[in-house]
Design an enzyme around this catalytic site. Structure first.
Site, PDB file in Angstrom:
ATOM      1  N   GLY A   1       0.822  -1.197   0.000  1.00  0.00           N
ATOM      2  CA  GLY A   1       0.000   0.000   0.000  1.00  0.00           C
ATOM      3  C   GLY A   1       0.857   1.247   0.000  1.00  0.00           C
ATOM      4  O   GLY A   1       2.008   1.227   0.427  1.00  0.00           O
ATOM      5  N   SER A   2       0.275   2.356  -0.491  1.00  0.00           N
ATOM      6  CA  SER A   2       0.967   3.639  -0.389  1.00  0.00           C
ATOM      7  C   SER A   2       0.786   4.182   1.029  1.00  0.00           C
ATOM      8  O   SER A   2       0.002   3.658   1.813  1.00  0.00           O
ATOM      9  CB  SER A   2       0.402   4.620  -1.410  1.00  0.00           C
ATOM     10  OG  SER A   2       0.709   4.166  -2.709  1.00  0.00           O
ATOM     11  N   GLY A   3       1.514   5.254   1.338  1.00  0.00           N
ATOM     12  CA  GLY A   3       1.420   5.837   2.670  1.00  0.00           C
ATOM     13  C   GLY A   3       2.614   5.498   3.542  1.00  0.00           C
ATOM     14  O   GLY A   3       2.693   5.934   4.685  1.00  0.00           O
ATOM     15  N   HIS A   4       3.539   4.688   3.006  1.00  0.00           N
ATOM     16  CA  HIS A   4       4.708   4.277   3.786  1.00  0.00           C
ATOM     17  C   HIS A   4       5.997   4.907   3.248  1.00  0.00           C
ATOM     18  O   HIS A   4       7.085   4.405   3.503  1.00  0.00           O
ATOM     19  CB  HIS A   4       4.845   2.748   3.772  1.00  0.00           C
ATOM     20  CG  HIS A   4       3.613   2.038   4.204  1.00  0.00           C
ATOM     21  ND1 HIS A   4       3.023   2.283   5.419  1.00  0.00           N
ATOM     22  CD2 HIS A   4       2.848   1.107   3.583  1.00  0.00           C
ATOM     23  CE1 HIS A   4       1.944   1.531   5.533  1.00  0.00           C
ATOM     24  NE2 HIS A   4       1.804   0.820   4.434  1.00  0.00           N
TER      25      HIS A   4
ATOM     26  N   HIS B   1      -0.199   0.685   9.540  1.00  0.00           N
ATOM     27  CA  HIS B   1      -1.403   1.133   8.861  1.00  0.00           C
ATOM     28  C   HIS B   1      -2.266   2.008   9.742  1.00  0.00           C
ATOM     29  O   HIS B   1      -3.459   2.134   9.526  1.00  0.00           O
ATOM     30  CB  HIS B   1      -2.227  -0.067   8.386  1.00  0.00           C
ATOM     31  CG  HIS B   1      -1.511  -0.877   7.380  1.00  0.00           C
ATOM     32  ND1 HIS B   1      -0.759  -1.958   7.710  1.00  0.00           N
ATOM     33  CD2 HIS B   1      -1.397  -0.722   6.047  1.00  0.00           C
ATOM     34  CE1 HIS B   1      -0.215  -2.451   6.613  1.00  0.00           C
ATOM     35  NE2 HIS B   1      -0.584  -1.719   5.597  1.00  0.00           N
TER      36      HIS B   1
END
Lengths: 232, 331
Positions: B52-55, B217
């Protein structure tokens, strides 16, 4: 079954029927999922099979196994989450069993390969409150009906649908052990599993399609207990 | 909640275009996959990852010589789909095979499994290494088994360096698994993060509370505690990591104090100071210490502590040259 064209038509009709049914049941599946999951199962399944059904023209020249494989890849790219790989990836993988066409024998191999892949990928067994609870009895019943009881495929499929239906009912009192709903622990008890339910809907539409293509009525003696459900 | 974005639904797309404009990477048409400019690299096993993106900078920040060949970006905190992962595998394979480094989250594992199968059906050799370094949980909201968190960066570095040496697919996978066997991590949060789509904190945390044992997350941790000092927090995280790793006196480690996106570097150094003194007290030698934002959770304040047991081989691979947007190791 008959020639390649007829087999392809049967697969395409089955796809249409499944897509229409999931569109119809979208709200119901989402309601089931909002009780114990993240409330997207109905929309995801409808989107995935809807996209696949839209490709009917692109599928028109393919062999039946190629159509099935492409339905799988379309689900993978449009369903998302864990359901994409579970439904789409397993269909794609199992499509290899249909390379020599769709027969009683290859359909058993397809069903078994699909089940194996779902179990392997999801890590669920019967009793985990997942789609496996509907699939295992359905696939085992189908295989036994064809290989041991020597029943015609249409009757075997009808018995498999019955078995899946009992499997879905069986998920209600279970505590979820896999998937998002397992986080709810005992709070998942009393709810019907959405994955098992969508699996039953797909099987029911496969049966409805098979009834149009396969000769002969379902052998009611071999299929005792089914009448009530089919007259609904 | 104020954010520097246009449309919440365009965040990943616009971020990727911005990365392409800044770094020697390109985007595969019609996908959210970034690859090194020069893939497929002749004669080399490809090492790819994704999630996932956001990391950020994970994963595309580690694209380049000595680390990753491809990085697939899912939507924020959502696994990339299997067809995109398949395209990444196909684009990076130079005929020597592809190693997928996967963090142990159900969506990631299933989509990588499916992609590996799709690529195998096309005749590509694909292997996977599943990272599960988080000592906080056995099972979580998103996993069966332990989650894969910041220790993944060490897997990228070592597997990438091994592939750059010209090792074959089995050898690259073996090194990745060696790192996975020897790295442990635990994280904590001072605040929740705010995802672009939701626009508000994922969980509520009081002014005087912290979450211990978080993943990446913004999911709640395993334990909510009263605010403690940096030293007490570091002790808690480090003790959990060390008791699981079972290090003997005299062994060598590489450490990582990883920021979750919203914590200043000054505070991460304060954590590192305490971490090093705990290791010192136990007679464990730090061969190298990394400090910074390596694998984040958007704007969450907090950190994780990772410890990797190293031998001569891993030291050589960690010290091998790498040139990527987020990590450079000079010759």
């Amino acid at each position: 079954m008959a020639d390649v064209e007829t087999q392809r038509d049967a697969v395409l009709d089955a796809l249409d029927n499944v897509a229409a049914r999931l569109a119809e049941e979208k709200g119901y599946l989402t309601d089931l999922d909002s009780a114990i999951g993240d409330a997207d199962h109905g929309a995801n399944m409808q989107r995935g099979f809807g996209e696949a059904a839209e490709k009917r023209e692109a599928f028109a020249e393919m062999d039946p196994d190629e159509v099935v494989k492409n339905v799988g890849t379309t689900l993978i790219s449009n369903v998302g989450g864990a359901s994409g790989p579970l439904y789409g990836g397993s269909i794609m993988f199992a499509s290899q069993e249909l390379e020599d066409g769709i027969t009683a024998e290859t359909s058993v191999a397809f069903a078994e390969a699909y089940l194996d892949k779902v179990k392997d990928r999801g890590g669920a067994e019967v009793g985990s409150k997942t789609m496996v609870d509907a699939l295992v009895p359905a696939v085992h019943t189908y295989k036994k009906s064809i290989e041991q009881d020597d029943l015609p495929p249409l009757t075997a499929l009808a018995k498999a649908v019955d078995a899946a239906e009992r499997g879905v009912e069986f998920t209600v009192p279970l505590k979820a052990l896999k998937g998002r709903s397992s986080f709810l622990d005992w709070r998942s008890v009393g709810h019907q599993d959405p994955g098992a339910t969508s699996t039953l809907f797909i099987l029911e539409e496969l049966l409805a399609t098979a009834e149009e293509y396969l000769d002969g009525a379902i052998d009611r003696d071999a299929h005792a207990g089914d009448a009530a459900r089919r007259d609904e | 909640m104020k954010k520097l974005i246009n449309e919440p639904s365009a965040v990943v797309d616009e971020m990727l275009d911005g990365m392409v404009a800044a770094h020697p990477v390109r985007r595969l048409d019609g996908t959210n996959v970034l690859v090194r400019d020069d893939v497929p690299v002749d004669g080399k096993v490809a090492v790819v990852s994704g999630g996932g993106s956001g990391h950020e900078p994970t994963h595309a920040g580690y694209l380049g010589e000595g680390m990753l060949d491809g990085a697939a970006a899912g939507e924020v905190f959502t696994s990339p789909t299997a067809d995109q992962l398949d395209e990444m595998i196909q684009a990076t394979d130079a005929g020597e095979g592809v190693l997928c480094v996967v963090k142990n989250y159900e969506g990631d594992v299933m989509n990588f499994d499916t992609a590996a199968e799709m690529a195998s059906m096309e005749g590509i050799d694909v292997e996977q290494a599943v990272v599960n370094d988080d000592v906080a949980v056995e099972d979580s909201l998103y996993t069966s088994g332990r989650r894969g968190v910041a220790g993944t960066i060490f897997v990228h570095k070592c597997a990438g360096a091994k592939a750059a040496e010209g090792a074959d697919l089995a050898e690259v996978k073996e090194v990745a698994e060696k790192v996975i066997d020897n790295v442990r991590t635990m994280g904590m949060a001072l605040t929740s993060c705010v995802t672009p789509e939701k626009g508000e904190p994922t969980f509520d945390l009081g002014e005087d509370e912290i979450e211990l044992g978080i993943g990446i997350h913004g999911e709640p941790g395993t334990e909510r505690a009263d605010m403690m000092s940096a030293d007490e927090i570091t002790e808690h995280l480090t003790e959990n990591v060390l008791s699981d790793l079972d290090l003997d006196e005299g062994e060598e480690v590489v450490t990582l104090v990883n920021g979750m996106g919203g914590t200043p570097l000054s505070e991460l150094y304060i954590v590192n100071r305490k971490l090093q003194s705990i290791l010192d007290d136990r007679g464990i030698e730090t061969w190298d210490a990394w400090v910074g934002d390596y694998m984040t959770s958007l704007d969450m304040m907090g950190c994780s502590v990772s410890v990797l047991r190293v031998d001569d081989e891993l030291k050589e691979l960690l010290g091998a040259p790498a040139e990527t947007p987020a990590l450079t190791v000079a010759e």
